[in-house]
Design an enzyme around this catalytic site. Sequence first.
Site, short mmCIF file in Angstrom:
data_model
loop_
_atom_site.label_atom_id
_atom_site.label_comp_id
_atom_site.label_asym_id
_atom_site.label_seq_id
_atom_site.Cartn_x
_atom_site.Cartn_y
_atom_site.Cartn_z
N LYS A 181 87.63 -58.37 20.32
CA LYS A 181 87.91 -56.66 19.97
C LYS A 181 89.41 -56.17 20.18
CE LYS A 181 87.76 -52.52 20.13
NZ LYS A 181 88.09 -52.05 19.85
N GLU A 184 92.62 -50.75 18.60
CA GLU A 184 92.37 -50.63 17.42
C GLU A 184 93.75 -50.15 16.41
OE1 GLU A 184 90.24 -49.14 19.08
OE2 GLU A 184 90.84 -47.07 18.42
N GLY A 234 90.39 -50.81 30.27
CA GLY A 234 90.70 -50.02 29.49
C GLY A 234 90.73 -48.72 30.65
N SER A 235 89.90 -47.87 30.01
CA SER A 235 89.07 -46.33 30.70
C SER A 235 88.10 -46.14 31.38
CB SER A 235 89.36 -45.16 29.65
OG SER A 235 88.95 -45.05 29.00
N THR A 236 88.40 -45.35 32.53
CA THR A 236 86.86 -46.18 33.43
C THR A 236 85.57 -45.39 32.80
OG1 THR A 236 88.18 -45.40 35.85
CG2 THR A 236 85.94 -44.58 35.26
N VAL A 238 85.00 -45.22 29.40
CA VAL A 238 84.19 -45.95 28.34
C VAL A 238 83.93 -47.65 29.57
CG1 VAL A 238 84.99 -47.79 26.65
CG2 VAL A 238 85.63 -45.72 26.75
N GLY A 239 84.20 -48.00 30.36
CA GLY A 239 84.45 -48.37 31.50
C GLY A 239 82.89 -47.83 31.96
N GLU A 256 88.73 -54.08 34.35
CA GLU A 256 89.80 -53.18 35.42
C GLU A 256 90.09 -52.01 33.81
OE1 GLU A 256 91.37 -55.11 37.31
OE2 GLU A 256 90.48 -56.92 36.58
N CYS A 290 97.87 -48.80 34.15
CA CYS A 290 97.15 -48.76 34.50
C CYS A 290 97.61 -49.08 36.39
CB CYS A 290 96.20 -50.34 34.90
SG CYS A 290 96.77 -51.36 34.78
N GLN A 337 97.10 -39.11 22.73
CA GLN A 337 98.19 -39.63 23.95
C GLN A 337 99.18 -38.31 24.71
OE1 GLN A 337 96.51 -41.40 26.55
NE2 GLN A 337 98.12 -41.52 27.77
N GLU A 388 94.23 -39.55 36.60
CA GLU A 388 95.36 -40.44 35.21
C GLU A 388 95.88 -40.13 34.51
OE1 GLU A 388 93.99 -43.34 33.29
OE2 GLU A 388 94.72 -45.34 34.35
P1 NAD Z 1 89.82 -47.12 26.49
O1 NAD Z 1 89.34 -46.67 26.98
O2 NAD Z 1 90.01 -45.89 25.46
O3 NAD Z 1 89.91 -47.86 25.38
C1 NAD Z 1 90.24 -49.79 25.43
C2 NAD Z 1 89.14 -50.51 24.41
O4 NAD Z 1 87.40 -49.93 24.46
C3 NAD Z 1 89.31 -50.81 23.41
O5 NAD Z 1 90.08 -51.24 22.88
C4 NAD Z 1 88.38 -49.58 22.03
O6 NAD Z 1 88.14 -49.18 21.13
C5 NAD Z 1 87.59 -49.74 23.21
N1 NAD Z 1 86.55 -48.83 22.89
C6 NAD Z 1 86.86 -47.31 23.53
N2 NAD Z 1 84.96 -46.81 23.14
C7 NAD Z 1 84.45 -47.76 22.67
C8 NAD Z 1 82.95 -48.18 23.53
N3 NAD Z 1 81.80 -46.56 23.21
N4 NAD Z 1 81.95 -49.10 23.47
C9 NAD Z 1 83.09 -50.12 23.66
N5 NAD Z 1 84.76 -50.34 23.06
C10 NAD Z 1 85.51 -49.00 23.83
O7 NAD Z 1 91.37 -47.15 26.84
P2 NAD Z 1 92.52 -46.90 25.96
O8 NAD Z 1 93.44 -46.02 25.51
O9 NAD Z 1 92.77 -47.93 24.88
O10 NAD Z 1 93.65 -47.72 27.53
C11 NAD Z 1 94.31 -47.08 28.39
C12 NAD Z 1 92.92 -47.10 29.94
O11 NAD Z 1 93.04 -48.15 30.01
C13 NAD Z 1 93.53 -46.68 30.73
O12 NAD Z 1 92.50 -45.69 32.08
C14 NAD Z 1 94.21 -47.89 31.48
O13 NAD Z 1 94.36 -47.23 33.24
C15 NAD Z 1 93.45 -48.88 31.26
N6 NAD Z 1 93.88 -49.75 31.35
C16 NAD Z 1 93.64 -50.74 32.50
C17 NAD Z 1 93.95 -51.30 33.09
C18 NAD Z 1 93.55 -52.18 33.98
O14 NAD Z 1 94.15 -53.77 34.72
N7 NAD Z 1 93.39 -52.13 35.36
C19 NAD Z 1 95.48 -52.65 32.49
C20 NAD Z 1 95.61 -51.44 31.12
C21 NAD Z 1 95.00 -50.16 30.91
#
Ligand code: NAD
Length: 494
Positions: A181, A184, A234-236, A238-239, A256, A290, A337, A388
Site C-alpha cells: 500500500k 495515497e 512512516g510516522s511513529t 501510525v507505527g 522505520e 526521516c 504538512q 520531528e
Molecule cells: P504516515 O505515517 O502518515 O503514513 C505512512 C503510510 O501509512 C501511508 O501509506 C499512509 O496511508 C499509511 N497509514 C496512515 N494511517 C494508517 C493506519 N491507521 N494504518 C495503516 N496505515 C496507515 O507518514 P507519512 O506522512 O506518509 O511520512 C512521513 C513520516 O514517515 C515521517 O514521520 C518520517 O520520519 C517517516 N519516515 C521514516 C523513514 C525511515 O526509514 N525511518 C523514511 C521515510 C519516512
Amino acid sequence: MILPTEPQPFQMLIDGRWREAQSGERFHSVSPAHDVSVAAYPLADAADVDAAVAAARRAFDDGPWTHMPGAERARLLHSTADAVRAHIDELARLEVLESGKPITQARGEMEATADLWDYAATLARHVYGDAYNTLGADKLGFVFREPVGVVGMITPWNFPLLIISQKLPFALAVGCTAVIKPSELTPGTTLRLAGLMMEAGLPEGVVNVVTGYGLPVGARLAEHPDVDMLSFTGSTAVGKRIVAASQGNLKKVSLELGGKNPQIVCADADLEAALDAVVFGVYFNMGECCNSGSRLLVERAIAEDFVEQVIERARTVPVGDPLDEATKVGAIINQAQFDKIMAYIDAGQQEGAALRLGGNRLASECGRFIEPTVFDGVAPTMTIAREEVFGPVLSVVTFDTPDEAVRIANDTMYGLSAGVWTGSVDTAFQVSRSIRAGTVWINCFMDGYAELPFGGYKESGLGRELGRFSIDEFTELKTVQLHLGPRTNWWHRG
Ligand code: NAD
C-alpha cells in the site's frame, strides 16, 4: 518539462491483473509544486485488500516463486534493476510531479533504486542456514531459513520508489510474496515498478499493489490474519497503530519511523565540510526526510561564526520549481504538512528561540514553498529541539564538551541517525559509541549503501532494512533434527 493536462489513469495490480477498485471509485494525486492533477487511482477499500492478500497467499502457498532456485529469483530482480535504469526519466518525472522533490535529486534516487534491486539479487543466492554435526553419533541438526510468508508493505510519500525498494526486492529475494500500500499522495512510481516487474516475467500474485488511504486500506493490511509480516515506513504515531493492529495474529512487524537527528560539530572539525553537510542535511528533500539533520549541536567556542556561515549558505539555497534543473529545494507535499511546519515555526518563536533566517512562505504562483529556516539559541527542552518538524527548519543548540553533546543528542524519544564532525579519532568513536541511534556518520552525513543496515533505536523503529541482515528480517528459522540408525526406546533408556 510540460505539465500534465489531464491525470494519467492507473489501475491496481492484484493477482497479475490490472483492476479498478471494487467500489468503482477513484482518487487523484496533485502536484505539490504546480497544483495540477497528476494521476488517477482506484480508491480501494478492505474488500480489495482481502482480494490482494488472497492472491499473495496463493502465490506463496502454491505458486512457483517460493520454491524457485535463488538464481532464478535473482535474475528477475536484476531484470527489474535494468528496467528501472531504462525508465529513469519517466520514473523521476512522475516522482517529482507527485512528491514535489527536485528533478536532479529524483534521478539520483532512481539510480539508487536500481542499485538496491541489483544488491538484493545477490542475496537471493545467499539464503542459507546452519548444520550441526556435533550432537552425537546418531544425530544431525539443521537450521533452515524459510521465507516469512506474505508481507504487507506500507510506505510514505517522501521517497516513494526508494523506500519500497528497501523492502520489496529483499523480501522477494528470500521467496516472500507481497501486498503493497503506497502513500495515497504518491502511488505512481510503485505501480510503474510493479508493471515493469510484470513485463520482466514476475509470476502472478507475487506482488500486488492496492491504492487508497491509511484508513481503511493500510489498517486492513496491518490487521489481516493471512498477512505474516507487516513492514511499515512512516510516522511513529501510525507505527504504533500498526503494532496494535498486528496483535490479532501476532504477525511479525518491522518499523522505520521518524527521527530528530543531530549533527554534532566540534571545534576541531573540518568546518567547511561540516558547513556544507549541515545545510544539505537539513534542507535535502525540503527537510521532509526521516534522516533530516534537523538539530545542529555546535561547540560553543565556534558557534557564533559557524552559525553565521550556515545562515549565509542557507540563504543561497535555490528553492522553487522542482522541474527546474537548478532547484535544490522543491515544494512542501500538501497543505496539512505546510500548516504543521508553520505551526512549529510559530512554536519556536513563542518558546523564545531566535529566528535567524526564513520562517515564511515563499511567494509563488502555484504550489507551496517554505524558506530555508534557521533557529538559533534553541534550548534542548523546546518543541523544535524535540519533535520531528519534517520541513526545512534547523534548530541550533550549543554545547561545551562532547559528553554534553551526547547527552543532548540522546535526549529525545527518537534514535534514527546522527552525524559527528571532528578531527579527533577519539572523539569520533567515543561519540559514535555513546549515541543511541541506528546510524552514525563520522565526517559525512546521510550517505547510504545497500550493504549497510538501516533502522532506528527507541521510537524510531523496530528491526533493520538493507544489507545481508535483511535476510533475517524476511525469514523464519526452522530447526530440523535427524536421527541416524536404530532408535533407543523410551523404556530402555537410563
Ligand atoms: P504516515 O505515517 O502518515 O503514513 C505512512 C503510510 O501509512 C501511508 O501509506 C499512509 O496511508 C499509511 N497509514 C496512515 N494511517 C494508517 C493506519 N491507521 N494504518 C495503516 N496505515 C496507515 O507518514 P507519512 O506522512 O506518509 O511520512 C512521513 C513520516 O514517515 C515521517 O514521520 C518520517 O520520519 C517517516 N519516515 C521514516 C523513514 C525511515 O526509514 N525511518 C523514511 C521515510 C519516512
